[in-house]
Motif scaffolding. Sequence first.
Motif, PDB file in Angstrom:
ATOM      1  N   ASN B  11      40.113  40.691  82.118  1.00  0.00           N
ATOM      2  CA  ASN B  11      40.384  39.721  81.076  1.00  0.00           C
ATOM      3  C   ASN B  11      39.146  38.905  80.722  1.00  0.00           C
ATOM      4  N   ARG B  14      37.182  40.838  78.263  1.00  0.00           N
ATOM      5  CA  ARG B  14      37.833  40.778  76.956  1.00  0.00           C
ATOM      6  C   ARG B  14      37.549  39.443  76.278  1.00  0.00           C
ATOM      7  N   PHE B  15      37.609  38.382  77.076  1.00  0.00           N
ATOM      8  CA  PHE B  15      37.392  37.063  76.484  1.00  0.00           C
ATOM      9  C   PHE B  15      35.991  36.969  75.887  1.00  0.00           C
ATOM     10  N   PHE B  18      36.019  38.818  72.619  1.00  0.00           N
ATOM     11  CA  PHE B  18      36.642  38.032  71.548  1.00  0.00           C
ATOM     12  C   PHE B  18      35.697  36.938  71.068  1.00  0.00           C
ATOM     13  N   TRP B 180      44.490  38.006  70.907  1.00  0.00           N
ATOM     14  CA  TRP B 180      44.399  37.713  72.334  1.00  0.00           C
ATOM     15  C   TRP B 180      45.781  37.714  72.961  1.00  0.00           C
ATOM     16  N   ASN B 184      47.587  40.548  75.501  1.00  0.00           N
ATOM     17  CA  ASN B 184      48.125  40.115  76.791  1.00  0.00           C
ATOM     18  C   ASN B 184      49.587  40.514  76.953  1.00  0.00           C
TER      19      ASN B 184
END
Lengths: 302, 329
Positions: B11, B14-15, B18, B180, B184
């Motif tokens: 994650n 991914r953050f 983004f 996002w 999730n």
Amino acid sequence: MFEFFNTLLIGITAGSIYSLMAIAIVLVWRSTRVVNFAAGGIALASTFVGTTILEITGSFWIALPIAMLAGAALSAFIEFFFLRPLLKRSGEKTQEIFLPIIATLGILGIIKSVLQFVYGDRIGVLTPPLSDRGFIVSGESIALSPLRLMILGIVLLLMIVLTLVFQRTNLGLSLRAASFSPEISRLSGIRVDLIRTLGWAISGAAGATAGILQTTNGSGSVSPEAFEFSLLLVFGFVAAVIGGIESLVGAVAGGLTLGVILAIILMYFGSSLVFFAAFVILILVLFLRPNGIVGVKGGRRA
Amino acid sequence: MGAVHSRHITNKHRFVGFALIGLVVYILSNIVDEWRAYQGATVAVFVVAIASIILLTGYSGQISLGHGALLAIGAYTAALTQIYFSAPIWICFATAVLMTALVGAILGMAAARLSGPYLAGTTLAFAVGLPSIANQFSILGGEQGISFDAGWPPLSLGETFTQYKWFLWIATLAALISMWWVQNILRSRYGRGWRALKSNEVAAELSGITIGRSKVLAFTVSAGIAGLAGALLAMTVNNVSPSAFPLALSFSIATGAVLSGVSTLGGVMIGSVALVAIPLIASSISDRWSGSENLELLLPEFIVSALLVLTVFLAPKGPIEKFRSRHSK
């Protein structure tokens, strides 16, 4: 009462045309498990063929069969070159219907833009062979005209022919067998691929007739972006779903139900509710009978 | 970037991804002109709309040809909230999401009973039927519609800050937040449930997933996201009217989802950019070749349709999956 009777007549005429379109959609669904949005494009293209033939020969009765042949040929062409390879690729997984839907939407778009390219701003004129002035009954003109009578007659004739083909001939038996169980049909010597293409061809002819009749019943002219054809496709599909998508009788029942109820709503409540009413009818029918009016509770689920 | 490698993406990665996308859009928004900023905002709207279809069709296996109507509900809700409660814009977005999710839940309850062509027919009729009743209610403004004004950018951003740049910022932020959240939820137990449902309903039921509830939930979530897309769309065009939500919009969203690859969220940008860019490319082609108006009218539809058919044939799972499978072999 008089007005109501007229509304019923208008509804039955429109409904019978939706029924033809619904039959076109049902035939394709039965033979290949594809929801065929290209049917709208096939109807449109063959109506243009019809207008061209009418322009050359001047006879509606030559234009109609040639348009039907064109519809059948185009439909078979699409099945053979697009859907057959696509379905072969995806294996015969029946639940996967999204991609074929999108493929037929794409084909619909291609047909429409090709027609737009060929015809541009010109519209095809389809002069009806008979008068659309209503018969006079006790001094008042009713909604039944020679033209409407002709439309109803053509639809009825086609349905009788289709019923005879499906119930009384070997071809009809093969068509039914191939849609019921492709694998067993193949084992018993039916050429399933050929039969499927034939199913599409018959569907194309039915769609072409629906297109021609929709045009003569409506404005009498056709353009590549004609609203009448979006209407025909949407209501034909809704009628097929109401009828249970598997059954020809259901398609006719669905088309007539939709046509009559929508005509009544158009008459008494105005035009802006018509589309929403179609949605409500669909929801109500499917709420009461999730598999349509004539649908059988299928053994599709394990 | 093989399939083996991608399993290790956490994650945190991914953050960062983004945030990078956000940064790129921020930098671009300072370079490009008004018109490009408007197009950028439209791309963001399509990203959100297409994601809602991918969630519904690609993951839970339900079909919708009616998402245009859900966008309409979101757009009208946002505009009404602003007109009658003069609420700030983010509250308008929130009510749009909630209201559309509510409608989606009701529609989903009908949808959960239906399968295949029945569901396609129902959603199609919904797409055609819903926008047309806007004419029945004077509160919805008839054919002209009602206005939705997201307001001028705050003065603290400087005087040269343009309206469309502001829209681009809002739309991008909304798109990033919803993406996002969607990625999730797709990896949560609900998302796994949807995928199980899609691949085999009976097996999913046997492993303890309540099919009906899971399907309705998917429809609700998807509708909520579609509502956000609708509110964003209303913001970029300043107005909500029935003609902004034709059947063609529903088809475009489905088209975009297929071009993006309907079974993976990762390609969502591809379809959105394609939907915005194709009309531009088409008009420049027709300008160069003939300048005929007819060609300019039909070329976008032709290109999109041809691309659709090609995608269905060559990369039915979408360009991203195609790329991945080629590299993992």
